[in-house]
Motif scaffolding. Structure first.
Motif, short mmCIF file in Angstrom:
data_model
loop_
_atom_site.label_atom_id
_atom_site.label_comp_id
_atom_site.label_asym_id
_atom_site.label_seq_id
_atom_site.Cartn_x
_atom_site.Cartn_y
_atom_site.Cartn_z
N ILE A 1 62.91 -5.80 -77.29
CA ILE A 1 61.56 -5.54 -77.81
C ILE A 1 60.61 -5.17 -76.66
O ILE A 1 59.85 -4.20 -76.75
N LEU A 2 60.68 -5.92 -75.58
CA LEU A 2 59.80 -5.66 -74.44
C LEU A 2 60.09 -4.31 -73.81
O LEU A 2 59.18 -3.60 -73.35
N LYS A 3 61.37 -3.92 -73.78
CA LYS A 3 61.76 -2.62 -73.21
C LYS A 3 61.16 -1.48 -74.04
O LYS A 3 60.63 -0.50 -73.50
N ILE A 4 61.20 -1.62 -75.36
CA ILE A 4 60.63 -0.58 -76.23
C ILE A 4 59.12 -0.52 -76.07
O ILE A 4 58.51 0.56 -76.03
N ILE A 5 58.49 -1.67 -75.93
CA ILE A 5 57.04 -1.71 -75.72
C ILE A 5 56.67 -0.97 -74.44
O ILE A 5 55.72 -0.18 -74.40
N ARG A 6 57.45 -1.21 -73.38
CA ARG A 6 57.16 -0.55 -72.10
C ARG A 6 57.39 0.95 -72.21
O ARG A 6 56.59 1.76 -71.72
N GLU A 7 58.48 1.36 -72.84
CA GLU A 7 58.83 2.77 -72.91
C GLU A 7 57.86 3.57 -73.79
O GLU A 7 57.60 4.75 -73.53
N THR A 8 57.35 2.95 -74.84
CA THR A 8 56.46 3.67 -75.76
C THR A 8 54.99 3.59 -75.34
O THR A 8 54.16 4.33 -75.86
N GLY A 9 54.68 2.68 -74.42
CA GLY A 9 53.29 2.52 -74.00
C GLY A 9 52.45 1.81 -75.05
O GLY A 9 51.22 1.92 -75.06
N TYR A 10 53.12 1.04 -75.91
CA TYR A 10 52.40 0.33 -76.98
C TYR A 10 51.43 -0.68 -76.38
O TYR A 10 51.75 -1.42 -75.44
N VAL A 11 50.20 -0.70 -76.90
CA VAL A 11 49.18 -1.68 -76.50
C VAL A 11 48.75 -2.41 -77.76
O VAL A 11 48.30 -1.78 -78.73
N ALA A 12 48.88 -3.73 -77.74
CA ALA A 12 48.52 -4.52 -78.92
C ALA A 12 47.03 -4.41 -79.20
O ALA A 12 46.21 -4.42 -78.28
N ASP A 13 46.69 -4.28 -80.46
CA ASP A 13 45.29 -4.24 -80.88
C ASP A 13 44.69 -5.63 -80.68
O ASP A 13 45.11 -6.59 -81.33
N PRO A 14 43.70 -5.78 -79.78
CA PRO A 14 43.16 -7.12 -79.52
C PRO A 14 42.53 -7.76 -80.75
O PRO A 14 42.57 -8.97 -80.89
N ILE A 15 41.96 -6.96 -81.62
CA ILE A 15 41.35 -7.52 -82.83
C ILE A 15 42.43 -8.04 -83.76
O ILE A 15 42.33 -9.14 -84.33
N ALA A 16 43.52 -7.28 -83.88
CA ALA A 16 44.62 -7.72 -84.72
C ALA A 16 45.24 -9.00 -84.17
O ALA A 16 45.60 -9.92 -84.91
N ARG A 17 45.38 -9.06 -82.85
CA ARG A 17 45.96 -10.25 -82.24
C ARG A 17 45.04 -11.45 -82.43
O ARG A 17 45.49 -12.57 -82.65
#
Length: 343
Positions: free
Chosen positions: A45-61
């Motif tokens: 999961i972390l590898k995909i997050i790094r590769e896609t450049g995903y940034v969690a929405d702070p409001i959603a979090r």
């Protein structure tokens, strides 16, 4: 590949072949993820997050867990003027290192009040943007401290604090133990006429030193106490000589430097004629004619452990802890055997 700008947790879950709940757990609760999710799955999961450049929405979090992963830092005095650099910089360095290690950002809270009149709960403060707050200062506002203790907002004080309607969570320095050790060393060197230059309080860090100094005297009479250090150093030196003091304990390094300089100008030698001890060493090296006997204050480690304690309180509702870190002695060259007094 889905556009990075529109990536959601659902997209990450689909790419990793897991549920969205699993992705959410990895993003929002590292401790729980480490115990409940297989390491291989978590790394995928972390590898995909790094590769896609995903940034969690702070409001959603924030909606999902109530966390922004932001630590507030409030100082009762301005943190950055050069006059305060020695005091605050090491604390802030330790706080920054721990925040970075645990993937938190820092928010320096400066808007509530001006200069020396800062207030945590001033009008328009943005305290709640942070998940919790670290509070620093030579002296705290007691009413605000009591309000923090009685509330549900996570905070940790940097430095020991007296109870304020309840126990205050803090990480401080064991100034009392270090002070007693220096007094014991002076007494073992034959000093019985001890003087104290500096106030008794009201800040806890100051009162800790004074109370420990008095206790370590074991009932013997104090040769001299000079609470007001604003007078000329020559006058302070005159008073010390008149009192017959053989060892002088200074709360502030600057006072010791000034009085030592005045003593040299009169042809007196420290410690041959009189011993000097400073109750706490400043972090930044100072150009002094002599290295004072003292103790090191673990300011960086205090900041580091205070940040770690705050994060535990935010993430796990950790109970109130009160930690005092040891202050290591500095041998210096200003504490020697007591000079024999002539009859």
């Amino acid at each position: 590949m889905v556009s990075a700008k529109r990536l959601t947790q659902h997209d990450i879950a689909r790419l990793a072949g897991v549920s969205q709940a699993t992705v959410s757990l990895v993003l929002n609760d590292a401790q729980a993820a480490a115990t409940r999710i297989p390491g291989e799955t978590r790394e995928r999961i972390l590898k995909i997050i790094r590769e896609t450049g995903y940034v969690a929405d702070p409001i959603a979090r924030r909606m999902a867990k109530g966390l922004n992963r932001i630590l507030g830092v409030f100082t009762y005095e301005p943190a950055f003027p050069s006059a305060q650099a020695d005091f605050f910089a090491p604390f802030l360095l330790g706080i920054e290192e721990e925040a970075q290690r645990q993937n938190y950002d820092l928010l320096l809270l400066t808007s509530a009040g001006i200069g020396e009149k800062r207030k945590i709960f001033g009008d328009g403060n943005r305290l709640r943007l942070a998940d919790g707050c670290l509070v620093l200062g030579r002296q705290f506002n007691r009413a605000e401290l009591k309000q923090l203790v009685s509330g549900d907002y996570p905070f940790v004080a940097v430095g020991r604090r007296d109870d304020a309607g309840g126990k205050v969570p803090y990480v401080g320095g064991a100034y009392a133990d270090a002070t007693k050790a220096l007094v014991a060393k002076a007494r073992a060197s034959g000093h019985s006429r001890l003087a104290y230059v500096g106030p008794k309080g009201p800040a806890e860090s100051v009162s800790d030193r004074w109370k420990a100094f008095v206790e370590a005297q074991e009932g013997e009479e104090l040769a001299l106490h000079i609470p007001d250090t604003g007078q000329p150093p020559e006058d302070i030196l005159d008073a010390l000589i008149s009192s017959g003091s053989t060892a002088v304990f200074f709360v502030e390094l600057d006072d010791a430097i000034k009085v030592e300089s005045a003593a040299r100008q009169r042809g007196l030698s420290i410690p041959a004629d009189m011993s000097f001890v400073v109750l706490g060493r400043h972090i930044r090296p100072r150009r002094t004619a002599i290295q004072f006997a003292s103790f090191n204050i673990p300011r960086e480690e205090m900041g580091r452990q205070a940040a770690a304690m705050l994060i535990r309180r935010i993430e796990t509702s950790d109970p109130v802890q009160q930690i005092l870190l040891p202050c290591e002695p500095v041998e210096g060259e200003t504490l020697g055997p007591a000079k024999m007094r002539r009859n």
